[in-house]
Write an enzyme that holds these catalytic residues in place. Structure first.
Site, PDB file in Angstrom:
ATOM      1  N   PHE A  11       0.857  -1.183   0.000  1.00  0.00           N
ATOM      2  CA  PHE A  11       0.000   0.000   0.000  1.00  0.00           C
ATOM      3  C   PHE A  11       0.890   1.229   0.000  1.00  0.00           C
ATOM      4  CE2 PHE A  11       0.658  -1.493   4.282  1.00  0.00           C
ATOM      5  CZ  PHE A  11       1.020  -0.354   4.990  1.00  0.00           C
ATOM      6  N   TYR A  12       0.267   2.332  -0.326  1.00  0.00           N
ATOM      7  CA  TYR A  12       0.979   3.603  -0.429  1.00  0.00           C
ATOM      8  C   TYR A  12       0.498   4.534   0.677  1.00  0.00           C
ATOM      9  CZ  TYR A  12       2.687   1.760  -4.731  1.00  0.00           C
ATOM     10  OH  TYR A  12       3.333   0.958  -5.639  1.00  0.00           O
TER      11      TYR A  12
END
Length: 157
Positions: free
Chosen positions: A29-30
């Protein structure tokens, strides 16, 4: 600082499965994503985690900084994810001395399969495996950050 030099391809057949050497289950994820820079957290096989910063918007080459982080902290950071958490299984496949990473996406991105070849060399087309399809290097919609923020690119759906 490291350099990430890679090419991305769609897959044209399942023949790559015959050469799989290893599989890694990935959740990534970012926590920040904008054109030219991303901050990503990747959890591999539920056992280890890395924080990766990428800079640059050239098609094949970006600056990359990567650090191991405690798994518990990576899990906590997931609460700050921008967009969706990407689930994929990465398959290592060797062909003519090159390592290809074939990502089979799950969850909302199920159906998307992308191969990456990370090498600074210009590998001629005749050296590429037959199971590679259209090259999508430089098409930002196939970057993992774009997949986290959007969805499956229409051409691949």
């Amino acid at each position: 600082m490291g350099k990430e030099v890679e090419r991305k391809f769609l897959i044209s057949s399942s023949a790559w499965r015959d050469g799989v050497e290893a599989e890694i289950r990935i959740r990534q994820f970012y926590v920040a994503a904008q054109p030219g820079r991303t901050v990503r957290v990747r959890i591999s096989d539920g056992r280890s985690a890395k924080l990766t910063l990428k800079f640059g918007d050239r098609a094949r080459e970006r600056d990359e900084f990567e650090y191991s982080i405690p798994l518990a902290e990576a899990e906590e950071l997931m609460a700050f994810a921008v967009g969706r958490v990407i689930e994929k299984t990465r398959h290592h496949v060797r062909h003519r001395g090159y390592l290809y990473e074939v990502d089979v996406f799950g969850g909302k991105l199920a159906g998307l399969v992308v191969a990456e070849l990370e090498t600074p060399e210009d590998v001629p087309d005749e050296m590429l495996p037959d199971w590679l399809g259209r090259e999508v290097t430089g098409e930002s919609r196939f970057y993992n950050a774009s997949l986290a923020l959007g969805g499956i690119p229409e051409i691949a759906a």
